[in-house]
Design a protein around this motif. Structure first.
Motif, short mmCIF file in Angstrom:
data_model
loop_
_atom_site.label_atom_id
_atom_site.label_comp_id
_atom_site.label_asym_id
_atom_site.label_seq_id
_atom_site.Cartn_x
_atom_site.Cartn_y
_atom_site.Cartn_z
N ASP A 1 -6.70 7.21 -0.79
CA ASP A 1 -7.94 6.29 -0.03
C ASP A 1 -9.30 6.65 -0.62
O ASP A 1 -9.92 5.81 -0.90
CB ASP A 1 -7.93 6.38 1.28
N VAL A 2 -9.51 8.21 -0.62
CA VAL A 2 -10.79 8.59 -1.21
C VAL A 2 -10.95 8.18 -2.61
O VAL A 2 -11.86 7.66 -3.06
CB VAL A 2 -10.75 10.10 -0.86
N LEU A 3 -9.79 8.41 -3.24
CA LEU A 3 -9.76 8.12 -4.93
C LEU A 3 -10.23 6.65 -5.05
O LEU A 3 -11.02 6.27 -5.75
CB LEU A 3 -8.77 8.47 -5.59
N GLN A 4 -9.56 5.84 -4.14
CA GLN A 4 -9.92 4.37 -4.22
C GLN A 4 -11.22 4.03 -3.89
O GLN A 4 -11.85 3.14 -4.61
CB GLN A 4 -8.93 3.61 -3.45
N ARG A 5 -11.80 4.75 -3.00
CA ARG A 5 -13.07 4.31 -2.38
C ARG A 5 -13.99 4.95 -3.76
O ARG A 5 -15.11 4.07 -3.95
CB ARG A 5 -13.52 5.29 -1.34
N GLN A 6 -13.64 5.85 -4.50
CA GLN A 6 -14.41 6.32 -5.70
C GLN A 6 -14.21 5.43 -6.85
O GLN A 6 -14.90 5.79 -7.72
CB GLN A 6 -14.23 7.68 -5.93
N GLY A 7 -13.30 4.73 -7.06
CA GLY A 7 -13.13 3.83 -8.12
C GLY A 7 -12.17 4.26 -8.94
O GLY A 7 -12.10 3.99 -9.99
N LEU A 8 -11.36 5.42 -8.39
CA LEU A 8 -10.42 5.99 -9.37
C LEU A 8 -9.23 5.83 -9.26
O LEU A 8 -8.26 6.19 -9.95
CB LEU A 8 -10.76 7.61 -9.37
N TYR A 9 -8.78 4.94 -8.12
CA TYR A 9 -7.37 4.59 -7.98
C TYR A 9 -7.11 3.06 -7.51
O TYR A 9 -7.05 2.86 -6.48
CB TYR A 9 -6.85 5.63 -6.73
N PRO A 10 -7.19 2.47 -8.51
CA PRO A 10 -7.14 0.81 -8.08
C PRO A 10 -5.98 0.38 -7.47
O PRO A 10 -4.92 0.91 -7.87
CB PRO A 10 -7.43 0.19 -9.40
N ALA A 11 -5.92 -0.46 -6.69
CA ALA A 11 -4.78 -1.01 -6.13
C ALA A 11 -3.89 -1.64 -7.26
O ALA A 11 -4.55 -2.16 -8.05
CB ALA A 11 -5.28 -2.19 -5.00
N PRO A 12 -2.49 -1.67 -6.84
CA PRO A 12 -1.50 -2.35 -7.72
C PRO A 12 -1.73 -3.83 -7.93
O PRO A 12 -2.37 -4.27 -6.83
CB PRO A 12 -0.20 -2.09 -7.33
N LYS A 13 -1.59 -4.51 -8.95
CA LYS A 13 -1.69 -6.08 -9.15
C LYS A 13 -0.90 -6.49 -8.00
O LYS A 13 0.32 -6.40 -7.56
CB LYS A 13 -1.00 -6.54 -10.52
N GLY A 14 -1.69 -7.48 -7.26
CA GLY A 14 -1.01 -8.39 -6.10
C GLY A 14 -1.16 -7.66 -4.80
O GLY A 14 -1.02 -8.23 -3.87
N ALA A 15 -1.78 -6.48 -4.91
CA ALA A 15 -1.79 -5.54 -3.46
C ALA A 15 -3.25 -6.00 -3.04
O ALA A 15 -4.16 -6.40 -3.73
CB ALA A 15 -1.55 -4.07 -3.80
N SER A 16 -3.33 -5.94 -1.67
CA SER A 16 -4.88 -5.90 -0.90
C SER A 16 -5.62 -4.96 -1.61
O SER A 16 -5.40 -3.83 -1.80
CB SER A 16 -4.55 -5.88 0.39
#
Length: 304
Positions: free
Chosen positions: A22-37
């Protein structure tokens, strides 16, 4: 309001676990998979409120926990039926939300990729984290012996959970201590979320034909490795991410986890360690807490 697809359930989120991805996604380093929220959040607990047309196992009103591809930081989230599990008996709503992402990660990496078995030595870096506290308990329950790395403040917590020895990385060389504790055998399985210079050290701490499993790289992902040492010790250096794996792969994990780990929970041999509980509106504080190295166990948010 999200709508469940044919093979999904809609969950009224009572609680959601906080995880390093979650932290990595917040930082723009771990994008959600295609089609996911695009919303953060990979694990939730709560009652099912609607089901897709192909769902057969769950019905509205069933209390569940689920591994989701995103969208957990919300009042409602959809989850594949295949990665949704009945809430284990004996755990609170908060404890139940702390299960899916962590258990799937530990089971897949320690037991499937790492091939940990009874009698083996497991070295866990970051033993007081949510992943670490889970790995220590599950490995202990399955008859392995654990050495973990942290600091003095967290050592007792790790040893209380079953670790044979907690190593203070600020004062001790973990390679030397592992060799001493294991009578020069080394660690059969090493679970590492640090990366950086730990990768080379892990190679020296590993037992002959040991498995080193990388699940994160807090100190960096680009390293120099002595391949000769790797070859001479016949080591396996592997790693994985969970979110990117197929629904079919995660469904297989879910089946084994329910079969192997849910009975341990019922028997009181595993219980998630909860560090702090925040309200959904306090997500910033929850992320500050997971970034604080003093936390022990899981951080969870509730919606009510």
């Amino acid at each position: 309001m999200p709508k469940p697809a044919a093979d999904e359930v809609l969950i009224a989120v009572a609680a959601a676990g906080i995880n390093r991805p979650d932290v990595l996604q917040r930082q723009g380093l771990y994008p959600a998979p295609k089609g996911a929220s695009e919303l953060l959040g990979l694990e939730v607990s709560g009652p099912v409120v609607a089901i897709g047309e192909n769902v057969t196992r769950f019905k509205p009103g069933d209390f569940v926990c689920a591994l989701v591809n995103g969208g957990g930081y919300a009042e409602y989230a959809v989850a594949p039926e295949a990665t949704t599990l009945p809430a284990p008996h004996g755990l609170s709503t908060v404890e139940t939300a702390a299960l899916p992402e962590t258990i799937f990660t530990v089971w897949h990496n320690v037991f499937e990729r790492g091939c940990l078995k009874e009698g083996d030595w497991l070295l866990v870096h970051g033993g007081a984290s949510g992943i670490g506290t889970t790995a220590i308990q599950l490995a202990t329950a399955f008859g392995a012996r654990i050495v973990t790395v942290g600091d003095d403040a967290k050592a007792k917590a790790c040893e209380d959970l079953g670790a044979v020895r907690a190593i203070n990385y600020r004062k001790e060389n973990f390679v030397d201590v592992v060799k001493e504790v294991t009578n020069k055998h080394g660690a059969d399985v090493i679970l590492d979320m640090v990366g950086g210079d730990y990768v080379e050290k892990n190679i020296y701490a590993a037992a002959l034909e040991g498995h080193i499993v990388q699940i994160a790289f807090l100190k960096g992902s680009k390293v120099e490795v002595d391949l000769m040492r790797l070859m001479m010790r016949r080591l396996t250096l592997t790693g994985s991410t969970l979110r990117a794996q197929s629904d079919a792969a995660k469904a297989k994990m879910a089946q084994v986890i329910e079969e192997k780990i849910w009975p341990l929970i019922a028997a009181g041999k595993y219980k998630p360690v909860i560090d702090t509980v925040f309200h959904l509106s306090e997500a910033v504080g929850a992320h500050k807490r997971i970034d604080d190295p003093s936390h022990v166990g899981k951080i969870v948010m509730i919606t009510a």
